[in-house]
Scaffold this motif. Structure first.
Motif, PDB file in Angstrom:
ATOM      1  N   ALA A   1      63.049   0.548  -9.507  1.00 50.41           N
ATOM      2  CA  ALA A   1      64.273  -0.113 -10.098  1.00 50.41           C
ATOM      3  C   ALA A   1      63.662  -0.684 -11.418  1.00 50.41           C
ATOM      4  N   PRO A   2      64.567  -0.773 -12.487  1.00 51.17           N
ATOM      5  CA  PRO A   2      64.160  -1.436 -13.785  1.00 51.17           C
ATOM      6  C   PRO A   2      63.690  -2.821 -13.585  1.00 51.17           C
TER       7      PRO A   2
ATOM      8  N   GLU B   1      68.890  11.525 -17.744  1.00 52.26           N
ATOM      9  CA  GLU B   1      68.734  10.591 -16.994  1.00 52.26           C
ATOM     10  C   GLU B   1      69.105   9.141 -17.848  1.00 52.26           C
ATOM     11  N   ILE B   2      68.199   9.030 -18.910  1.00 54.67           N
ATOM     12  CA  ILE B   2      68.377   7.835 -19.750  1.00 54.67           C
ATOM     13  C   ILE B   2      69.793   7.451 -20.288  1.00 54.67           C
TER      14      ILE B   2
ATOM     15  N   ALA C   1      64.333   0.571 -18.745  1.00 52.54           N
ATOM     16  CA  ALA C   1      63.421   1.634 -18.955  1.00 52.54           C
ATOM     17  C   ALA C   1      62.602   1.958 -17.785  1.00 52.54           C
ATOM     18  N   LEU C   2      62.568   2.965 -17.397  1.00 56.10           N
ATOM     19  CA  LEU C   2      61.785   3.345 -16.024  1.00 56.10           C
ATOM     20  C   LEU C   2      61.063   4.441 -16.251  1.00 56.10           C
TER      21      LEU C   2
ATOM     22  N   SER D   1      58.840   5.301 -19.517  1.00 53.82           N
ATOM     23  CA  SER D   1      57.528   4.732 -19.263  1.00 53.82           C
ATOM     24  C   SER D   1      57.105   4.030 -20.316  1.00 53.82           C
ATOM     25  N   PHE D   2      57.053   4.547 -21.724  1.00 61.64           N
ATOM     26  CA  PHE D   2      56.723   3.987 -22.978  1.00 61.64           C
ATOM     27  C   PHE D   2      57.388   2.577 -23.010  1.00 61.64           C
ATOM     28  N   THR D   3      58.610   2.462 -22.720  1.00 62.33           N
ATOM     29  CA  THR D   3      59.385   1.046 -22.902  1.00 62.33           C
ATOM     30  C   THR D   3      59.199   0.323 -21.777  1.00 62.33           C
ATOM     31  N   GLU D   4      59.128   0.926 -20.521  1.00 63.30           N
ATOM     32  CA  GLU D   4      58.654   0.029 -19.407  1.00 63.30           C
ATOM     33  C   GLU D   4      57.316  -0.452 -19.458  1.00 63.30           C
ATOM     34  N   GLY D   5      56.241   0.047 -20.241  1.00 63.68           N
ATOM     35  CA  GLY D   5      55.222  -0.651 -20.497  1.00 63.68           C
ATOM     36  C   GLY D   5      53.903   0.128 -19.782  1.00 63.68           C
ATOM     37  N   VAL D   6      54.232   1.152 -19.129  1.00 65.85           N
ATOM     38  CA  VAL D   6      53.051   1.733 -18.215  1.00 65.85           C
ATOM     39  C   VAL D   6      51.943   1.958 -19.257  1.00 65.85           C
TER      40      VAL D   6
END
Length: 264
Positions: free
Chosen positions: A249-250, A65-66, A57-58, A13-18
């Motif tokens: 999904a990403p 999982e990553i 990222a997700l 989530s950090f890299t996804e931008g949450v």
């Protein structure tokens, strides 16, 4: 101008931008996020014609999982740069051995470096200001020690979130007290740019404005709201083995030029 032509961001989530919600998210639609990575990608694209970017990222992803789902894509694509951040969801899970998480992270960095990509990693931030995360502060510190050793061993670059004083301010965190706010993501993008040698005009060290002292009763009301809105649902997901990323999904699954219609 910088020298990067392609970048794949992998992580959780950090890299996804949450926490850094898009202003143009449709009312009633699923929340869409920007985040430090997309913000930095826009800057890099402005300075490098044809710059390519993917964000795999997700939210909710564990480190295994990553490594299984995202790292092989980055290894196969061999971009100039891969940013890797993961392990935070593992560390906050009771019973997790930090040394095991560190060893697993090492295998990912080794694979990415062997593929020829430059690798940028992130230490965990100091969670002292947050009531839920401060319980694992010692584990985060140990994990950070592993991350610095891994970076030195494999020649990776490091963004030290722990030392960023602006992240010690609650305003750098969003309401769930687990993810960074828009301001936090903006500052992290600037810090990552500095480490990568990407020219920027703003300084991540700029102090936040003086915060007005809030009444004790309002702070306690905020705690109650946070408990019912975020903490209890988080505990339920932990018990059920569910993730915020289930069924998602990403947002940028393929390495493509960062076009104007995909900008922040």
């Amino acid at each position: 101008m910088h020298g990067w032509d392609s970048w794949i961001a992998v992580g959780d989530s950090f890299t996804e931008g949450v926490g850094d919600k898009r202003d143009d998210t449709a009312p009633g639609g699923a929340e869409e996020y920007v985040g430090w990575a997309d913000r930095l990608a826009e800057v890099m694209a402005d300075q490098r014609p044809g710059f390519q970017y993917a964000n795999l990222a997700l939210r909710g992803k564990l480190l295994r999982e990553i490594i299984d789902e995202q790292v092989p894509i980055a290894v196969a694509e061999r971009p100039d740069l891969v940013t890797l951040c993961g392990g935070g969801n593992d560390i906050i899970t009771p019973g997790t051995d930090v040394d095991d998480v560190g060893a697993l992270f090492d295998t990912a960095v080794a694979a990415l470096r062997a593929a020829g990509s430059e690798v940028l990693i992130f230490t965990g931030p100091d969670p002292k200001v947050q009531p839920l995360l401060r319980r694992v502060r010692g584990k985060v510190a140990i994990y950070n020690g592993h991350l610095r050793a891994i970076a030195e061993r494999h020649g990776a670059k490091v963004v030290d979130l722990w030392s960023m004083g602006v992240l010690h301010d609650r305003r750098s965190w969003c309401d769930d007290r687990l993810h960074f706010s828009t301001e936090g993501h903006r500052r992290i993008a600037l810090r990552a740019a500095e480490v990568l040698g990407v020219p920027v005009v703003e300084d991540w060290r700029e102090p936040l404005p003086m915060e007005q002292r809030r009444p004790w009763l309002q702070l306690r009301q905020d705690d109650i709201t946070w408990t019912t809105t975020h903490l209890i649902p988080w505990v339920r997901r932990q018990i059920r083995g569910e993730s915020l990323g289930d069924g998602l999904a990403p947002k940028r699954p393929e390495l493509r030029p960062f076009r104007a219609d995909t900008r922040v």
